[in-house]
Scaffold this motif. Structure first.
Motif, PDB file in Angstrom:
ATOM      1  N   ASP A   1      -2.797  47.746 -13.000  1.00 36.24           N
ATOM      2  CA  ASP A   1      -2.423  48.638 -14.086  1.00 36.24           C
ATOM      3  C   ASP A   1      -0.936  48.487 -14.380  1.00 36.24           C
ATOM      4  OD1 ASP A   1      -4.992  49.688 -14.228  1.00 36.24           O
ATOM      5  OD2 ASP A   1      -4.542  51.303 -12.819  1.00 36.24           O
ATOM      6  N   VAL A   2      -0.549  48.885 -15.583  1.00 35.78           N
ATOM      7  CA  VAL A   2       0.864  48.910 -15.960  1.00 35.78           C
ATOM      8  C   VAL A   2       1.356  50.341 -15.836  1.00 35.78           C
ATOM      9  CG1 VAL A   2       2.558  48.512 -17.790  1.00 35.78           C
ATOM     10  CG2 VAL A   2       0.621  46.944 -17.505  1.00 35.78           C
ATOM     11  N   ASP A   3       2.220  50.594 -14.866  1.00 30.47           N
ATOM     12  CA  ASP A   3       2.805  51.922 -14.668  1.00 30.47           C
ATOM     13  C   ASP A   3       4.177  51.957 -15.321  1.00 30.47           C
ATOM     14  OD1 ASP A   3       0.641  52.683 -12.983  1.00 30.47           O
ATOM     15  OD2 ASP A   3       1.576  51.601 -11.339  1.00 30.47           O
ATOM     16  N   ILE A   4       4.450  53.012 -16.055  1.00 34.63           N
ATOM     17  CA  ILE A   4       5.753  53.207 -16.695  1.00 34.63           C
ATOM     18  C   ILE A   4       6.424  54.415 -16.057  1.00 34.63           C
ATOM     19  CG2 ILE A   4       6.985  53.641 -18.855  1.00 34.63           C
ATOM     20  CD1 ILE A   4       5.626  50.914 -18.745  1.00 34.63           C
ATOM     21  N   ARG A   5       7.688  54.252 -15.689  1.00 31.71           N
ATOM     22  CA  ARG A   5       8.463  55.325 -15.090  1.00 31.71           C
ATOM     23  C   ARG A   5       9.761  55.498 -15.869  1.00 31.71           C
ATOM     24  NH1 ARG A   5       4.229  55.870 -13.540  1.00 31.71           N
ATOM     25  NH2 ARG A   5       3.362  55.812 -11.431  1.00 31.71           N
ATOM     26  N   GLY A   6      10.328  56.691 -15.835  1.00 31.97           N
ATOM     27  CA  GLY A   6      11.568  56.895 -16.564  1.00 31.97           C
ATOM     28  C   GLY A   6      12.210  58.234 -16.264  1.00 31.97           C
ATOM     29  N   CYS A   7      13.284  58.497 -17.003  1.00 29.02           N
ATOM     30  CA  CYS A   7      14.062  59.724 -16.826  1.00 29.02           C
ATOM     31  C   CYS A   7      14.512  60.227 -18.183  1.00 29.02           C
ATOM     32  CB  CYS A   7      15.272  59.452 -15.937  1.00 29.02           C
ATOM     33  SG  CYS A   7      16.353  60.876 -15.667  1.00 29.02           S
ATOM     34  N   ALA A   8      14.450  61.540 -18.371  1.00 24.93           N
ATOM     35  CA  ALA A   8      14.894  62.170 -19.612  1.00 24.93           C
ATOM     36  C   ALA A   8      15.883  63.281 -19.284  1.00 24.93           C
ATOM     37  CB  ALA A   8      13.709  62.737 -20.383  1.00 24.93           C
ATOM     38  N   LEU A   9      16.872  63.448 -20.144  1.00 20.53           N
ATOM     39  CA  LEU A   9      17.881  64.488 -19.953  1.00 20.53           C
ATOM     40  C   LEU A   9      17.273  65.878 -20.090  1.00 20.53           C
ATOM     41  CD1 LEU A   9      20.842  63.041 -22.057  1.00 20.53           C
ATOM     42  CD2 LEU A   9      20.577  62.986 -19.566  1.00 20.53           C
ATOM     43  N   ASN A  10      17.774  66.804 -19.312  1.00 16.43           N
ATOM     44  CA  ASN A  10      17.408  68.205 -19.507  1.00 16.43           C
ATOM     45  C   ASN A  10      18.020  68.708 -20.802  1.00 16.43           C
ATOM     46  OD1 ASN A  10      17.494  67.870 -16.303  1.00 16.43           O
ATOM     47  ND2 ASN A  10      16.079  69.526 -16.823  1.00 16.43           N
ATOM     48  N   SER A  11      17.308  69.595 -21.471  1.00 16.25           N
ATOM     49  CA  SER A  11      17.793  70.152 -22.729  1.00 16.25           C
ATOM     50  C   SER A  11      18.787  71.279 -22.460  1.00 16.25           C
ATOM     51  CB  SER A  11      16.617  70.693 -23.543  1.00 16.25           C
ATOM     52  OG  SER A  11      16.057  71.820 -22.883  1.00 16.25           O
ATOM     53  N   PRO A  12      19.568  71.678 -23.473  1.00 16.81           N
ATOM     54  CA  PRO A  12      20.470  72.827 -23.287  1.00 16.81           C
ATOM     55  C   PRO A  12      19.752  74.086 -22.813  1.00 16.81           C
ATOM     56  CG  PRO A  12      21.063  71.635 -25.268  1.00 16.81           C
ATOM     57  CD  PRO A  12      19.788  71.015 -24.768  1.00 16.81           C
ATOM     58  N   SER A  13      18.517  74.295 -23.292  1.00  8.09           N
ATOM     59  CA  SER A  13      17.795  75.500 -22.852  1.00  8.09           C
ATOM     60  C   SER A  13      17.364  75.388 -21.397  1.00  8.09           C
ATOM     61  CB  SER A  13      16.574  75.747 -23.751  1.00  8.09           C
ATOM     62  OG  SER A  13      15.653  74.678 -23.663  1.00  8.09           O
ATOM     63  N   ASP A  14      17.139  74.158 -20.911  1.00  9.15           N
ATOM     64  CA  ASP A  14      16.846  73.982 -19.486  1.00  9.15           C
ATOM     65  C   ASP A  14      18.069  74.312 -18.646  1.00  9.15           C
ATOM     66  OD1 ASP A  14      14.302  72.980 -20.086  1.00  9.15           O
ATOM     67  OD2 ASP A  14      15.007  70.903 -20.151  1.00  9.15           O
ATOM     68  N   LEU A  15      19.235  73.896 -19.131  1.00  6.20           N
ATOM     69  CA  LEU A  15      20.470  74.043 -18.367  1.00  6.20           C
ATOM     70  C   LEU A  15      21.074  75.435 -18.486  1.00  6.20           C
ATOM     71  CD1 LEU A  15      22.070  70.602 -19.322  1.00  6.20           C
ATOM     72  CD2 LEU A  15      20.905  71.186 -17.190  1.00  6.20           C
ATOM     73  N   LEU A  16      20.916  76.065 -19.668  1.00  4.48           N
ATOM     74  CA  LEU A  16      21.580  77.351 -19.908  1.00  4.48           C
ATOM     75  C   LEU A  16      20.607  78.485 -20.203  1.00  4.48           C
ATOM     76  CD1 LEU A  16      24.497  76.124 -22.231  1.00  4.48           C
ATOM     77  CD2 LEU A  16      24.573  76.544 -19.760  1.00  4.48           C
ATOM     78  N   GLY A  17      19.398  78.156 -20.587  1.00  2.98           N
ATOM     79  CA  GLY A  17      18.434  79.172 -20.991  1.00  2.98           C
ATOM     80  C   GLY A  17      17.335  79.399 -19.978  1.00  2.98           C
ATOM     81  N   LEU A  18      16.149  79.645 -20.478  1.00  2.00           N
ATOM     82  CA  LEU A  18      15.029  80.044 -19.626  1.00  2.00           C
ATOM     83  C   LEU A  18      13.948  78.980 -19.485  1.00  2.00           C
ATOM     84  CD1 LEU A  18      14.576  83.742 -20.837  1.00  2.00           C
ATOM     85  CD2 LEU A  18      15.814  82.922 -18.826  1.00  2.00           C
ATOM     86  N   THR A  19      14.077  77.862 -20.194  1.00  2.00           N
ATOM     87  CA  THR A  19      13.050  76.830 -20.066  1.00  2.00           C
ATOM     88  C   THR A  19      13.268  76.026 -18.793  1.00  2.00           C
ATOM     89  OG1 THR A  19      14.343  75.235 -21.368  1.00  2.00           O
ATOM     90  CG2 THR A  19      12.777  76.643 -22.562  1.00  2.00           C
ATOM     91  N   ASN A  20      12.180  75.396 -18.334  1.00  2.00           N
ATOM     92  CA  ASN A  20      12.241  74.640 -17.082  1.00  2.00           C
ATOM     93  C   ASN A  20      11.408  73.371 -17.224  1.00  2.00           C
ATOM     94  OD1 ASN A  20      12.719  73.947 -14.380  1.00  2.00           O
ATOM     95  ND2 ASN A  20      10.842  74.972 -13.728  1.00  2.00           N
ATOM     96  N   PHE A  21      12.062  72.243 -17.346  1.00  2.00           N
ATOM     97  CA  PHE A  21      11.389  70.955 -17.489  1.00  2.00           C
ATOM     98  C   PHE A  21      11.597  70.138 -16.216  1.00  2.00           C
ATOM     99  CE2 PHE A  21      12.405  66.474 -19.051  1.00  2.00           C
ATOM    100  CZ  PHE A  21      11.116  66.009 -18.835  1.00  2.00           C
ATOM    101  N   GLU A  22      10.509  69.683 -15.606  1.00  2.00           N
ATOM    102  CA  GLU A  22      10.604  68.868 -14.394  1.00  2.00           C
ATOM    103  C   GLU A  22      10.109  67.442 -14.610  1.00  2.00           C
ATOM    104  OE1 GLU A  22       8.791  70.763 -11.046  1.00  2.00           O
ATOM    105  OE2 GLU A  22      10.523  72.085 -10.768  1.00  2.00           O
ATOM    106  N   GLN A  23       8.964  67.287 -15.279  1.00  2.00           N
ATOM    107  CA  GLN A  23       8.450  65.943 -15.516  1.00  2.00           C
ATOM    108  C   GLN A  23       7.315  65.992 -16.519  1.00  2.00           C
ATOM    109  OE1 GLN A  23       7.391  65.303 -11.389  1.00  2.00           O
ATOM    110  NE2 GLN A  23       5.213  65.335 -11.860  1.00  2.00           N
ATOM    111  N   VAL A  24       7.071  64.853 -17.139  1.00  2.00           N
ATOM    112  CA  VAL A  24       5.915  64.664 -18.008  1.00  2.00           C
ATOM    113  C   VAL A  24       5.062  63.580 -17.382  1.00  2.00           C
ATOM    114  CG1 VAL A  24       5.095  63.838 -20.245  1.00  2.00           C
ATOM    115  CG2 VAL A  24       7.055  65.394 -20.133  1.00  2.00           C
TER     116      VAL A  24
END
Length: 350
Positions: free
Chosen positions: A57-80
């Protein structure tokens, strides 16, 4: 479908790049956590190691920046995680924490071949160029843990299908005893009693010998006792859950586990000896592919002694590398923190 056309076989980098640009990967460009925030995409799994075959299989891996709301607000993003395409994209802050512990599945994302990076921003490039800040002796524990998982899978499968019933029961007992040895560190109340496992003649018609337990506990917390029993039951379940096998398919899986066991040793030794992560195993491909192709497996499905001698040799080399490495016990947290703060400042301003 992960492939452009079923039956295409091994894909080239250009074909994989074309695939990632196709509609099946549109989530990379439409998901609110990922859209315009991905700092790198790279290959994972067998394609990243160089051990891929036509069925890989072809596995794709990566990294995305946290959004301002993740850093300063109430949202919480860990991974997709997109299971249909075997894609995992980590949030920057979560990935940093995994990298600090030299987590094998994530640290190897920073050591891929340059041409294996399908997308690379300035921030992503800086992260890869500064990958050595995450290297430490913590790699020994994390890589050894993953290697032991591979060895356990290999031993479990061999014990389940290749050994006489009496010997298999002894092997299961050894696995259960390794779990019991961890109880002292995991359960604070374990000094109030003891577990003793042994095998003896069974009264069951389907077993010649059976594992028995002598348990001596006094005023022992019921919740901890339940957790211990679950731990031991998990070992038994891992041996007994498969009653019917596709031997050809399972032998391929066994050889893949055996190959990854050796690959983990080689990668960890590189980290300790060279202070760097080398994901693509170009210099080791002949050895790794010979294991994957079954050259160390005997006709009865068990493994030649040379394979286990190899494990012992790599284990000794890893122990020597650990004692003589120039790497620190832990990463330089100040250096990592400065990098994280700079990246998150840029994320807030974008």
């Amino acid at each position: 479908m992960k492939r452009l056309i079923k039956g295409d076989g091994i894909l080239t980098i250009n074909q994989i790049d074309e695939m990632v640009c196709s509609s099946q990967y549109d989530f990379l460009r439409s998901n609110p956590h990922l859209k315009d925030r991905i700092i790198f995409l790279t290959l994972g799994g067998s394609y990243s190691y160089g051990t891929n075959v036509e069925t890989s299989d072809v596995d794709i891996r990566g990294c995305a920046l946290n959004s301002p709301s993740d850093l300063l607000g109430l949202t919480n993003f860990e991974q997709v995680v997109h299971t249909q395409t075997d894609t995992t994209i980590y949030a920057f802050n979560k990935l940093i924490n995994l990298l600090l512990n030299c987590n094998p599945n994530t640290i190897e994302m920073l050591g891929c071949k340059p041409e294996h990076y399908l997308l690379l921003t300035d921030i992503g490039k800086a992260m890869i160029e500064n990958r050595k800040m995450f290297m430490s002796k913590r790699a020994v524990r994390s890589f050894s843990g993953y290697a032991m998982q591979q060895l356990r899978r290999l031993e479990n499968a061999l014990a389940r299908d290749k050994m006489p019933q009496g010997r298999r029961e002894e092997h299961i007992r050894n696995s259960m005893e390794s779990v019991i040895r961890s109880f002292n560190s995991r359960y604070t109340e374990f000094d109030k009693g003891s577990f003793v496992l042994y095998t003896d003649k069974s009264q069951r018609e389907d077993l010649d010998r059976e594992i028995f337990a002598d348990i001596n506990l006094k005023k022992f917390p019921a919740r901890e006792f339940n957790s211990m029993i679950n731990d031991l039951n998990n070992v038994l379940s891992s041996y007994e859950k498969l009653n019917h096998r596709n031997h050809k398919k399972d032998d391929n899986h066994l050889n893949k586990h055996a190959m990854h066991l050796i690959r983990l040793y080689l990668t960890c030794i590189d980290i300790l000896e060279k202070g760097d992560i080398i994901t693509y195993r170009g210099n080791d491909l002949d050895l790794l592919m010979s294991i994957r192709c079954g050259e160390y497996q005997k006709e009865d499905g068990t493994y030649r002694q040379e394979f286990f001698d190899m494990i012992d040799a790599f284990d000794a080399r890893l122990d020597y590398a650990k004692k003589n490495t120039a790497l620190p016990e832990s990463p330089n947290m100040k250096h990592v923190e400065e990098f994280v703060m700079e990246v998150n400042r840029r994320s807030l301003n974008e």
